[in-house]
Motif scaffolding. Structure first.
Motif, PDB file in Angstrom:
ATOM      1  N   ASN A  61       8.869  19.015   3.366  1.00 43.74           N
ATOM      2  CA  ASN A  61       8.451  20.069   4.272  1.00 43.74           C
ATOM      3  C   ASN A  61       7.667  21.050   3.410  1.00 43.74           C
ATOM      4  O   ASN A  61       8.210  21.590   2.441  1.00 43.74           O
ATOM      5  N   VAL A  62       6.386  21.253   3.713  1.00 47.63           N
ATOM      6  CA  VAL A  62       5.499  22.007   2.832  1.00 47.63           C
ATOM      7  C   VAL A  62       4.867  23.197   3.560  1.00 47.63           C
ATOM      8  O   VAL A  62       4.846  23.262   4.777  1.00 47.63           O
ATOM      9  N   SER A  63       4.333  24.108   2.763  1.00 52.34           N
ATOM     10  CA  SER A  63       3.577  25.223   3.322  1.00 52.34           C
ATOM     11  C   SER A  63       2.108  24.824   3.349  1.00 52.34           C
ATOM     12  O   SER A  63       1.699  23.869   2.698  1.00 52.34           O
ATOM     13  N   GLY A  64       1.333  25.558   4.120  1.00 58.67           N
ATOM     14  CA  GLY A  64      -0.101  25.285   4.149  1.00 58.67           C
ATOM     15  C   GLY A  64      -0.564  24.801   5.505  1.00 58.67           C
ATOM     16  O   GLY A  64       0.011  25.140   6.535  1.00 58.67           O
ATOM     17  N   GLY A  65      -1.569  23.956   5.511  1.00 64.20           N
ATOM     18  CA  GLY A  65      -2.231  23.532   6.742  1.00 64.20           C
ATOM     19  C   GLY A  65      -1.508  22.471   7.541  1.00 64.20           C
ATOM     20  O   GLY A  65      -1.954  22.111   8.628  1.00 64.20           O
ATOM     21  N   TYR A  66      -0.416  21.943   7.046  1.00 62.60           N
ATOM     22  CA  TYR A  66       0.380  20.957   7.787  1.00 62.60           C
ATOM     23  C   TYR A  66       1.846  21.187   7.435  1.00 62.60           C
ATOM     24  O   TYR A  66       2.161  22.005   6.577  1.00 62.60           O
ATOM     25  N   ASP A  67       2.729  20.486   8.116  1.00 61.69           N
ATOM     26  CA  ASP A  67       4.159  20.763   7.980  1.00 61.69           C
ATOM     27  C   ASP A  67       4.893  19.831   7.018  1.00 61.69           C
ATOM     28  O   ASP A  67       5.834  20.251   6.350  1.00 61.69           O
ATOM     29  N   GLY A  69       7.667  14.354  17.693  1.00 57.21           N
ATOM     30  CA  GLY A  69       7.119  15.695  17.532  1.00 57.21           C
ATOM     31  C   GLY A  69       5.819  15.772  16.751  1.00 57.21           C
ATOM     32  O   GLY A  69       5.366  16.872  16.430  1.00 57.21           O
ATOM     33  N   ILE A  70       5.199  14.635  16.454  1.00 58.70           N
ATOM     34  CA  ILE A  70       3.948  14.660  15.679  1.00 58.70           C
ATOM     35  C   ILE A  70       2.799  15.093  16.578  1.00 58.70           C
ATOM     36  O   ILE A  70       2.532  14.478  17.608  1.00 58.70           O
ATOM     37  N   GLU A  71       2.130  16.163  16.169  1.00 58.51           N
ATOM     38  CA  GLU A  71       0.933  16.622  16.876  1.00 58.51           C
ATOM     39  C   GLU A  71      -0.297  15.916  16.330  1.00 58.51           C
ATOM     40  O   GLU A  71      -1.148  15.446  17.067  1.00 58.51           O
ATOM     41  N   ARG A  72      -0.372  15.863  14.994  1.00 63.39           N
ATOM     42  CA  ARG A  72      -1.493  15.161  14.344  1.00 63.39           C
ATOM     43  C   ARG A  72      -1.085  14.784  12.929  1.00 63.39           C
ATOM     44  O   ARG A  72      -0.134  15.325  12.363  1.00 63.39           O
ATOM     45  N   PHE A  73      -1.849  13.849  12.370  1.00 66.46           N
ATOM     46  CA  PHE A  73      -1.591  13.440  10.989  1.00 66.46           C
ATOM     47  C   PHE A  73      -2.909  13.015  10.355  1.00 66.46           C
ATOM     48  O   PHE A  73      -3.851  12.625  11.036  1.00 66.46           O
ATOM     49  N   ALA A  74      -2.951  13.135   9.045  1.00 65.05           N
ATOM     50  CA  ALA A  74      -4.085  12.657   8.249  1.00 65.05           C
ATOM     51  C   ALA A  74      -3.477  11.902   7.074  1.00 65.05           C
ATOM     52  O   ALA A  74      -2.473  12.336   6.509  1.00 65.05           O
ATOM     53  N   SER A  75      -4.068  10.774   6.742  1.00 63.46           N
ATOM     54  CA  SER A  75      -3.468   9.928   5.714  1.00 63.46           C
ATOM     55  C   SER A  75      -4.438   9.642   4.580  1.00 63.46           C
ATOM     56  O   SER A  75      -5.644   9.573   4.782  1.00 63.46           O
ATOM     57  N   ARG A  76      -3.869   9.487   3.402  1.00 62.05           N
ATOM     58  CA  ARG A  76      -4.622   9.162   2.188  1.00 62.05           C
ATOM     59  C   ARG A  76      -4.013   7.906   1.582  1.00 62.05           C
ATOM     60  O   ARG A  76      -2.829   7.902   1.211  1.00 62.05           O
ATOM     61  N   ILE A  77      -4.790   6.858   1.470  1.00 59.94           N
ATOM     62  CA  ILE A  77      -4.317   5.615   0.875  1.00 59.94           C
ATOM     63  C   ILE A  77      -4.522   5.692  -0.630  1.00 59.94           C
ATOM     64  O   ILE A  77      -5.608   6.026  -1.106  1.00 59.94           O
ATOM     65  N   VAL A  78      -3.472   5.393  -1.378  1.00 58.93           N
ATOM     66  CA  VAL A  78      -3.540   5.418  -2.837  1.00 58.93           C
ATOM     67  C   VAL A  78      -4.314   4.189  -3.300  1.00 58.93           C
ATOM     68  O   VAL A  78      -3.953   3.057  -2.972  1.00 58.93           O
ATOM     69  N   LEU A  79      -5.381   4.417  -4.054  1.00 65.97           N
ATOM     70  CA  LEU A  79      -6.186   3.311  -4.581  1.00 65.97           C
ATOM     71  C   LEU A  79      -5.686   2.842  -5.938  1.00 65.97           C
ATOM     72  O   LEU A  79      -5.747   1.668  -6.268  1.00 65.97           O
ATOM     73  N   ARG A  80      -5.215   3.805  -6.715  1.00 67.58           N
ATOM     74  CA  ARG A  80      -4.721   3.478  -8.053  1.00 67.58           C
ATOM     75  C   ARG A  80      -3.771   4.591  -8.475  1.00 67.58           C
ATOM     76  O   ARG A  80      -4.054   5.764  -8.271  1.00 67.58           O
ATOM     77  N   VAL A 140       0.856  -1.169   0.000  1.00 66.23           N
ATOM     78  CA  VAL A 140       0.000   0.000   0.000  1.00 66.23           C
ATOM     79  C   VAL A 140       0.901   1.231   0.000  1.00 66.23           C
ATOM     80  O   VAL A 140       1.941   1.245   0.652  1.00 66.23           O
ATOM     81  N   THR A 141       0.503   2.228  -0.788  1.00 63.11           N
ATOM     82  CA  THR A 141       1.188   3.514  -0.780  1.00 63.11           C
ATOM     83  C   THR A 141       0.260   4.504  -0.090  1.00 63.11           C
ATOM     84  O   THR A 141      -0.927   4.576  -0.409  1.00 63.11           O
ATOM     85  N   VAL A 142       0.812   5.250   0.841  1.00 65.34           N
ATOM     86  CA  VAL A 142       0.019   6.179   1.641  1.00 65.34           C
ATOM     87  C   VAL A 142       0.718   7.535   1.652  1.00 65.34           C
ATOM     88  O   VAL A 142       1.941   7.612   1.793  1.00 65.34           O
ATOM     89  N   PHE A 143      -0.059   8.589   1.488  1.00 62.71           N
ATOM     90  CA  PHE A 143       0.442   9.943   1.674  1.00 62.71           C
ATOM     91  C   PHE A 143      -0.103  10.433   3.009  1.00 62.71           C
ATOM     92  O   PHE A 143      -1.319  10.438   3.213  1.00 62.71           O
ATOM     93  N   SER A 144       0.795  10.821   3.906  1.00 60.63           N
ATOM     94  CA  SER A 144       0.389  11.296   5.228  1.00 60.63           C
ATOM     95  C   SER A 144       0.781  12.757   5.389  1.00 60.63           C
ATOM     96  O   SER A 144       1.922  13.134   5.124  1.00 60.63           O
ATOM     97  N   GLU A 145      -0.187  13.537   5.826  1.00 60.68           N
ATOM     98  CA  GLU A 145       0.038  14.950   6.125  1.00 60.68           C
ATOM     99  C   GLU A 145       0.321  15.037   7.618  1.00 60.68           C
ATOM    100  O   GLU A 145      -0.511  14.636   8.433  1.00 60.68           O
ATOM    101  N   VAL A 146       1.493  15.531   7.971  1.00 57.17           N
ATOM    102  CA  VAL A 146       1.922  15.546   9.367  1.00 57.17           C
ATOM    103  C   VAL A 146       2.100  16.981   9.836  1.00 57.17           C
ATOM    104  O   VAL A 146       2.748  17.789   9.167  1.00 57.17           O
TER     105      VAL A 146
END
Length: 166
Positions: free
Chosen positions: A103-109, A135-146, A69-75
């Motif tokens: 390391n990105v700009s926006g709503g997560y780090d 140091g993780i406060e929160r995370f949201a993850s997206r599982i790649v379906l295709r 599984v490939t997952v993109f997690s916003e931390v």
């Protein structure tokens, strides 16, 4: 901000060709560019020495190895001092499953690209990362379906000619 390395059109052609065919011989590379092998080899070595070519690798078909599984997690990290960013980045580099991070700009780090044998494994990995107190406060993850587009490489011609558009 940018540490661009000077190069000419032949250097760019070398980069484009090697990005597509990294295992080609110097003789084949030179022939494809209309150069003789000796100057082509010198140019390629210079591109390696100045860091434009970081390495060569195989494009592995993970689906042929087994389920994954490939997952993109916003931390989001809990504190934003330079030390906290370094702490997170050093810790993230120790997890083999994290194959890319940004390391990105926006709503997560950070945006992490994680490859794991399955969803359960991924969940256990995230729990371990939380327990490791990196140091993780929160995370949201997206599982790649295709994966719909699997381009290999970068748009070198566009990046190299960016001054046209500025």
């Amino acid at each position: 901000m940018s540490s661009a390395v000077p190069f000419d059109r032949f250097d760019l052609k070398i980069l484009v060709h090697l990005q597509r065919e990294g295992r080609c011989s110097n003789v084949d590379l030179a022939a494809s560019l209309g150069l003789s092998p000796s100057p082509c080899l010198l140019r390629t070595k210079r591109l390696q020495e100045c860091g434009l070519i970081r390495g060569y690798g195989a494009d592995i078909a993970l689906e042929k190895l087994g389920d994954h599984v490939t997952v993109f997690s916003e931390v989001t990290i809990s504190s934003h001092r330079p030390h906290d960013f370094r702490k997170f980045e050093q810790a993230a580099s120790t997890y083999e499953e994290i194959v890319e991070w940004y390391n990105v700009s926006g709503g997560y780090d950070y945006l992490l690209k994680i490859v794991a044998p399955g969803v359960g494994y991924f969940q256990a990995l995230m729990e371990k990362m939380l327990e490791d107190d990196i140091g993780i406060e929160r995370f949201a993850s997206r599982i790649v379906l295709r994966q719909s587009l699997g381009r290999r490489g970068y748009p070198l011609g566009i990046i190299a000619n960016q001054k046209r558009w500025e």
